[in-house]
Design an enzyme around this catalytic site. Structure first.
Site, PDB file in Angstrom:
ATOM      1  N   ARG A   1       0.841  -1.208   0.000  1.00 41.49           N
ATOM      2  CA  ARG A   1       0.000   0.000   0.000  1.00 41.49           C
ATOM      3  C   ARG A   1       0.874   1.256   0.000  1.00 41.49           C
ATOM      4  O   ARG A   1       0.561   2.245  -0.681  1.00 41.49           O
ATOM      5  CB  ARG A   1      -0.949  -0.005   1.199  1.00 41.49           C
ATOM      6  CG  ARG A   1      -2.015   1.081   1.162  1.00 41.49           C
ATOM      7  CD  ARG A   1      -3.063   0.888   2.234  1.00 41.49           C
ATOM      8  NE  ARG A   1      -2.501   1.055   3.578  1.00 41.49           N
ATOM      9  CZ  ARG A   1      -3.192   0.801   4.700  1.00 41.49           C
ATOM     10  NH1 ARG A   1      -4.429   0.334   4.643  1.00 41.49           N
ATOM     11  NH2 ARG A   1      -2.636   0.982   5.882  1.00 41.49           N
TER      12      ARG A   1
ATOM     13  N   LYS B   1      -2.675   6.830   1.320  1.00 39.23           N
ATOM     14  CA  LYS B   1      -2.426   7.148   2.734  1.00 39.23           C
ATOM     15  C   LYS B   1      -1.331   8.206   2.742  1.00 39.23           C
ATOM     16  O   LYS B   1      -0.150   7.906   2.852  1.00 39.23           O
ATOM     17  CB  LYS B   1      -2.037   5.904   3.510  1.00 39.23           C
ATOM     18  CG  LYS B   1      -2.193   6.057   5.032  1.00 39.23           C
ATOM     19  CD  LYS B   1      -2.090   4.733   5.751  1.00 39.23           C
ATOM     20  CE  LYS B   1      -2.081   4.899   7.252  1.00 39.23           C
ATOM     21  NZ  LYS B   1      -3.372   5.291   7.848  1.00 39.23           N
TER      22      LYS B   1
ATOM     23  N   GLU C   1     -15.923   6.144   5.852  1.00 38.05           N
ATOM     24  CA  GLU C   1     -15.137   5.517   6.930  1.00 38.05           C
ATOM     25  C   GLU C   1     -14.991   6.512   8.073  1.00 38.05           C
ATOM     26  O   GLU C   1     -15.483   7.640   7.986  1.00 38.05           O
ATOM     27  CB  GLU C   1     -13.749   5.131   6.399  1.00 38.05           C
ATOM     28  CG  GLU C   1     -12.965   6.305   5.833  1.00 38.05           C
ATOM     29  CD  GLU C   1     -11.649   5.889   5.195  1.00 38.05           C
ATOM     30  OE1 GLU C   1     -11.118   4.824   5.540  1.00 38.05           O
ATOM     31  OE2 GLU C   1     -11.147   6.656   4.351  1.00 38.05           O
TER      32      GLU C   1
HETATM   33  C1  LIG Z   1      -8.563   6.922   7.114  1.00 31.10           C
HETATM   34  C2  LIG Z   1      -8.249   5.536   7.595  1.00 31.10           C
HETATM   35  N1  LIG Z   1      -9.108   4.542   7.328  1.00 31.10           N
HETATM   36  C3  LIG Z   1      -8.873   3.265   7.736  1.00 31.10           C
HETATM   37  C4  LIG Z   1      -7.741   2.953   8.439  1.00 31.10           C
HETATM   38  C5  LIG Z   1      -7.501   1.514   8.857  1.00 31.10           C
HETATM   39  O1  LIG Z   1      -6.533   0.970   7.974  1.00 31.10           O
HETATM   40  P1  LIG Z   1      -5.640  -0.244   8.489  1.00 31.10           P
HETATM   41  O2  LIG Z   1      -6.584  -1.354   8.891  1.00 31.10           O
HETATM   42  O3  LIG Z   1      -4.780  -0.598   7.305  1.00 31.10           O
HETATM   43  O4  LIG Z   1      -4.810   0.249   9.649  1.00 31.10           O
HETATM   44  C6  LIG Z   1      -6.804   3.943   8.701  1.00 31.10           C
HETATM   45  C7  LIG Z   1      -5.536   3.569   9.378  1.00 31.10           C
HETATM   46  N2  LIG Z   1      -5.247   4.533  10.360  1.00 31.10           N
HETATM   47  C8  LIG Z   1      -4.370   4.329  11.325  1.00 31.10           C
HETATM   48  C9  LIG Z   1      -3.683   3.147  11.412  1.00 31.10           C
HETATM   49  C10 LIG Z   1      -2.775   3.025  12.453  1.00 31.10           C
HETATM   50  C11 LIG Z   1      -2.587   4.074  13.364  1.00 31.10           C
HETATM   51  C12 LIG Z   1      -3.304   5.222  13.209  1.00 31.10           C
HETATM   52  C13 LIG Z   1      -3.104   6.345  14.157  1.00 31.10           C
HETATM   53  O5  LIG Z   1      -4.103   7.087  14.360  1.00 31.10           O
HETATM   54  O6  LIG Z   1      -1.984   6.477  14.657  1.00 31.10           O
HETATM   55  C14 LIG Z   1      -4.201   5.367  12.204  1.00 31.10           C
HETATM   56  C15 LIG Z   1      -7.052   5.261   8.286  1.00 31.10           C
HETATM   57  O7  LIG Z   1      -6.171   6.265   8.539  1.00 31.10           O
END
Ligand SMILES: Cc1ncc(COP(=O)(O)O)c(CNc2cccc(C(=O)O)c2)c1O
Length: 284
Positions: free
Chosen positions: A51, A150, A183
């Protein structure tokens, strides 16, 4: 003490610095990943690296090492910090350059890897479920800045988060430009209705969450059908259950949305089952 990786070298926290001319700082010009490690092993490292490279390609950022070298750098950083159960932040900026926007003025992308202990949501939220609100801030329009990337541009998420916090909620739901459910600020959203899972499709303009994908597969393995389909706020309000997924949160139930109680107002059986299955799988 913590060792931060920057472009192949390790630095103590207080010495881990980048230029004030870095376009990651000046313009949010860069990409990142948030990963978990369980028992010293980084969870789904390959998917996160894939990703990262997709996000980098989407912003025409040429990463200065191969995916394998990037994976090795992550593992080295986890090892150097003796992290067993923790959190890894992997950041690649465009690098420092002139004060103009032009990315071609930037010479060396900065690969930054931080491995630290994880600060989770308080346990009570997992037991009792979260309350969230729908933010008036919609998710970035895919034709403006695709939520599939991201990127270091998290103000869209932060503005929604601020609105949630002002309503006393630690997470907020964002709709997309069509008014459909997208989301939350840092997690993907799932509904349970009639024993089946429903979650927005990637073309709703969301991040393709690693945890979202794991939960869809775990559900299928356990005979629970998962539908990736566009959802409205109404679908959320009338759902039997609701839960969020993310690397930080893992699987966390939601029991109230915009003051509507979801189902019984307690974490539902399928949410609890998937939370347990995920926890076992992540630590297996
Ligand atoms: C907008 C958004 N949507 C979904 C997810 C979940 O994706 P994953 O299942 O691949 O983690 C995210 C991920 N966001 C995320 C992941 C890990 C830590 C933090 C933090 O706030 O420090 C944020 C995110 O930023």
């Amino acid at each position: 003490s913590r060792q931060v990786y920057i472009n192949g070298s390790f630095f103590a926290k207080e010495d881990a610095k980048i230029s004030v001319f870095d376009h990651g700082l000046l313009y949010g010009d860069g990409v990142f990943e948030g990963l978990r490690s369980y028992g010293g092993k980084v969870f789904h490292l390959a998917e996160h690296i894939d990703r990262l490279y997709e996000s980098a390609k989407a912003i025409c950022l040429e990463l200065p090492m191969s995916p394998d070298e990037m994976s090795d750098a992550v593992n080295q950083t986890v090892k150097a910090n003796k992290i067993t159960d923790g959190y890894v932040r992997l950041v690649v900026t465009r690098g420092s350059g002139a004060l103009g926007l032009d990315p071609n003025q930037c010479s060396v992308p900065q690969v930054i890897i931080i491995a630290d202990s994880i600060t989770l949501y308080p346990q009570e939220y997992y037991e009792n479920g979260l309350e969230i609100i729908t933010s008036s801030v919609i998710r970035n329009h895919p034709a403006a800045l695709s939520p599939r990337i991201k990127s270091l541009n998290y103000l869209n998420n932060i503005l929604a988060k601020i609105e949630g916090l002002s309503a006393g909620c630690i997470e907020a739901l964002m709709l997309n430009h069509k008014g459909e459910v997208a989301e939350c600020t840092g997690d993907n959203i799932f509904l349970v209705k009639g024993g089946e899972l429903y979650t927005p499709p990637l073309d709703a303009g969301i991040l393709a969450g690693v945890t979202r994908n794991v939960v869809i597969n775990l559900a299928k393995e356990h005979g629970v059908t998962a539908h990736e389909t566009s959802l409205t706020k109404h679908d959320v309000y009338v759902a039997d259950e609701c839960f969020l997924t993310g690397s930080a949160a893992e699987v966390i139930p939601v029991v109230k949305v915009d003051t509507r109680v979801i189902g019984t107002g307690k974490p539902g059986p399928i949410s609890k089952k998937l939370k347990q299955l995920f926890a076992e799988y992540a630590r297996s």
